[in-house]
Design a protein around this motif. Structure first.
Motif, PDB file in Angstrom:
ATOM      1  N   VAL A 171       4.693  -5.434  -5.458  1.00 14.36           N
ATOM      2  CA  VAL A 171       4.162  -6.678  -4.885  1.00 14.36           C
ATOM      3  C   VAL A 171       5.310  -7.499  -4.333  1.00 14.36           C
ATOM      4  N   HIS A 172       5.171  -7.949  -3.096  1.00 17.48           N
ATOM      5  CA  HIS A 172       6.116  -8.893  -2.522  1.00 17.48           C
ATOM      6  C   HIS A 172       5.621 -10.320  -2.722  1.00 17.48           C
ATOM      7  N   VAL A 173       6.556 -11.233  -2.956  1.00 24.35           N
ATOM      8  CA  VAL A 173       6.197 -12.630  -3.201  1.00 24.35           C
ATOM      9  C   VAL A 173       6.988 -13.534  -2.257  1.00 24.35           C
ATOM     10  N   PRO A 174       6.449 -14.737  -1.972  1.00 23.66           N
ATOM     11  CA  PRO A 174       7.150 -15.660  -1.066  1.00 23.66           C
ATOM     12  C   PRO A 174       8.365 -16.304  -1.717  1.00 23.66           C
ATOM     13  N   TYR A 175       9.111 -17.039  -0.885  1.00 23.24           N
ATOM     14  CA  TYR A 175      10.140 -17.926  -1.417  1.00 23.24           C
ATOM     15  C   TYR A 175       9.516 -18.935  -2.389  1.00 23.24           C
ATOM     16  N   VAL A 176      10.348 -19.479  -3.288  1.00 26.36           N
ATOM     17  CA  VAL A 176       9.952 -20.656  -4.054  1.00 26.36           C
ATOM     18  C   VAL A 176      10.419 -21.898  -3.294  1.00 26.36           C
ATOM     19  N   PRO A 177       9.806 -23.077  -3.550  1.00 31.02           N
ATOM     20  CA  PRO A 177      10.102 -24.268  -2.735  1.00 31.02           C
ATOM     21  C   PRO A 177      11.576 -24.635  -2.641  1.00 31.02           C
ATOM     22  N   ALA A 178      12.340 -24.463  -3.709  1.00 31.70           N
ATOM     23  CA  ALA A 178      13.750 -24.850  -3.668  1.00 31.70           C
ATOM     24  C   ALA A 178      14.534 -24.068  -2.630  1.00 31.70           C
TER      25      ALA A 178
ATOM     26  N   ALA B 287      -3.446 -14.008  -1.536  1.00 30.44           N
ATOM     27  CA  ALA B 287      -2.930 -12.640  -1.618  1.00 30.44           C
ATOM     28  C   ALA B 287      -3.555 -11.804  -0.517  1.00 30.44           C
ATOM     29  N   SER B 288      -2.872 -10.707  -0.175  1.00 31.40           N
ATOM     30  CA  SER B 288      -3.387  -9.785   0.837  1.00 31.40           C
ATOM     31  C   SER B 288      -2.739  -8.423   0.643  1.00 31.40           C
ATOM     32  N   VAL B 289      -3.325  -7.411   1.297  1.00 30.67           N
ATOM     33  CA  VAL B 289      -2.727  -6.078   1.319  1.00 30.67           C
ATOM     34  C   VAL B 289      -1.632  -6.055   2.373  1.00 30.67           C
ATOM     35  N   SER B 290      -0.504  -5.441   2.052  1.00 32.71           N
ATOM     36  CA  SER B 290       0.572  -5.240   3.016  1.00 32.71           C
ATOM     37  C   SER B 290       0.691  -3.758   3.328  1.00 32.71           C
ATOM     38  N   GLN B 291       0.904  -3.464   4.601  1.00 32.68           N
ATOM     39  CA  GLN B 291       1.030  -2.077   5.035  1.00 32.68           C
ATOM     40  C   GLN B 291       2.492  -1.635   5.132  1.00 32.68           C
ATOM     41  N   THR B 292       3.429  -2.543   4.876  1.00 38.47           N
ATOM     42  CA  THR B 292       4.847  -2.172   4.939  1.00 38.47           C
ATOM     43  C   THR B 292       5.653  -2.965   3.927  1.00 38.47           C
ATOM     44  N   ALA B 293       6.466  -2.249   3.184  1.00 36.59           N
ATOM     45  CA  ALA B 293       7.385  -2.876   2.236  1.00 36.59           C
ATOM     46  C   ALA B 293       8.778  -3.030   2.831  1.00 36.59           C
TER      47      ALA B 293
ATOM     48  N   ARG C 134       0.813  -1.219   0.000  1.00 40.73           N
ATOM     49  CA  ARG C 134       0.000   0.000   0.000  1.00 40.73           C
ATOM     50  C   ARG C 134       0.847   1.269   0.000  1.00 40.73           C
ATOM     51  N   VAL C 135       2.001   1.262   0.718  1.00 43.61           N
ATOM     52  CA  VAL C 135       2.715   2.513   0.957  1.00 43.61           C
ATOM     53  C   VAL C 135       4.224   2.291   0.947  1.00 43.61           C
ATOM     54  N   ALA C 136       4.945   3.251   0.393  1.00 44.94           N
ATOM     55  CA  ALA C 136       6.411   3.279   0.420  1.00 44.94           C
ATOM     56  C   ALA C 136       6.854   4.443   1.290  1.00 44.94           C
TER      57      ALA C 136
ATOM     58  N   CYS D 298      13.758  -3.277  -1.444  1.00 42.98           N
ATOM     59  CA  CYS D 298      12.409  -3.327  -2.010  1.00 42.98           C
ATOM     60  C   CYS D 298      11.670  -2.013  -1.767  1.00 42.98           C
ATOM     61  N   ASN D 299      11.621  -1.576  -0.525  1.00 41.88           N
ATOM     62  CA  ASN D 299      10.974  -0.295  -0.236  1.00 41.88           C
ATOM     63  C   ASN D 299      11.702   0.846  -0.948  1.00 41.88           C
ATOM     64  N   HIS D 300      13.021   0.777  -0.986  1.00 41.87           N
ATOM     65  CA  HIS D 300      13.829   1.786  -1.688  1.00 41.87           C
ATOM     66  C   HIS D 300      13.372   1.925  -3.141  1.00 41.87           C
ATOM     67  N   LEU D 301      13.195   0.784  -3.819  1.00 40.94           N
ATOM     68  CA  LEU D 301      12.775   0.808  -5.221  1.00 40.94           C
ATOM     69  C   LEU D 301      11.327   1.276  -5.346  1.00 40.94           C
ATOM     70  N   PHE D 302      10.461   0.814  -4.456  1.00 39.37           N
ATOM     71  CA  PHE D 302       9.058   1.212  -4.483  1.00 39.37           C
ATOM     72  C   PHE D 302       8.932   2.722  -4.305  1.00 39.37           C
ATOM     73  N   TYR D 303       9.656   3.269  -3.334  1.00 38.12           N
ATOM     74  CA  TYR D 303       9.628   4.719  -3.131  1.00 38.12           C
ATOM     75  C   TYR D 303      10.207   5.430  -4.366  1.00 38.12           C
TER      76      TYR D 303
END
Length: 218
Positions: free
Chosen positions: A170-177, A136-142, A85-87, A147-152
């Motif tokens: 958008v932040h994403v989880p780890y992949v299984p590996a 998926a969900s809304v995140s209030q902190t990057a 939501r916010v940077a 990541c936040n640096h790039l978003f801002y």
């Protein structure tokens, strides 16, 4: 007369913190290889380096002239796609970046606003990913890392140089590996890409965000 495809730039990061892959880039590549209908998607890998990340994003925007920008980053430990939501205008690195830089309590942009809200319809994006079968969900902190640096940086570029662009993160989880030997949430890169495609369509087509619960108590 046919409508021209929406020009979309998606970015993902190179691996960092000793990892051999970064799911944000793995997913970004997949989205560009198989874009949603009505979009022309270019994927660019971004360095996990303070300063350089924003420079590379600026160059990509100037080269591609996108109408929509979606930056993607890894959030290890999160179980779902989280639409930010916010940077905020602060770099406060818990670990060094890939160039060994570790800023503490420094602004992303000197004299810039304290924060920027995403110019994407974050709740519609979340709803679209869920409809596609991807958590998926809304995140209030990057966070306060690259990541936040790039978003801002993206939001500041839009506010000061490219007002015709809409963009978000958008932040994403780890992949299984990445988590084969530890009990940490993960998601397949193909599933991440499916959710991101749905998010891009929602971002492209939604003018006014939907009103539904997406807040947090802490």
């Amino acid at each position: 007369m046919s409508t021209l495809p929406t020009r979309v730039l998606v970015t993902g990061f190179e691996p960092f913190d000793g990892e051999h892959a970064n799911p944000s880039w793995e997913a970004a590549r997949r989205v560009a290889q198989h874009p949603p209908p009505g979009t022309n998607v270019t994927a660019v890998q971004i360095s996990c380096v303070f300063g350089a990340a924003i420079d590379e994003l600026r160059d990509a925007i100037e080269a591609q002239s996108p109408e929509l920008v979606l930056c993607i980053g890894q959030a290890g430990g999160r179980p779902d796609l989280t639409v930010e939501r916010v940077a905020i205008n602060v770099d406060d690195a818990r670990i060094p970046d890939n160039a060994g830089r570790q800023p503490v309590d420094e602004p992303v942009v000197q004299a810039g606003p304290a924060a920027y809200f995403s110019s994407l319809p974050v709740k519609a994006c979340v709803a679209a990913a869920r409809k596609a079968g991807v958590p998926a969900s809304v995140s209030q902190t990057a966070g306060t890392f690259v990541c936040n640096h790039l978003f801002y940086g993206l939001a500041h570029l839009i506010a000061t140089q490219h007002p015709g662009i809409r963009g978000g993160f958008v932040h994403v989880p780890y992949v299984p590996a990445q988590v084969a030997h530890r009990a940490v949430p993960s998601m397949a890169a193909d599933d991440i890409a499916t959710g991101l495609r749905a998010i891009l369509v929602a971002a492209r087509d939604t003018v006014t965000d939907i009103r539904e619960t997406g807040g947090a108590t802490h």
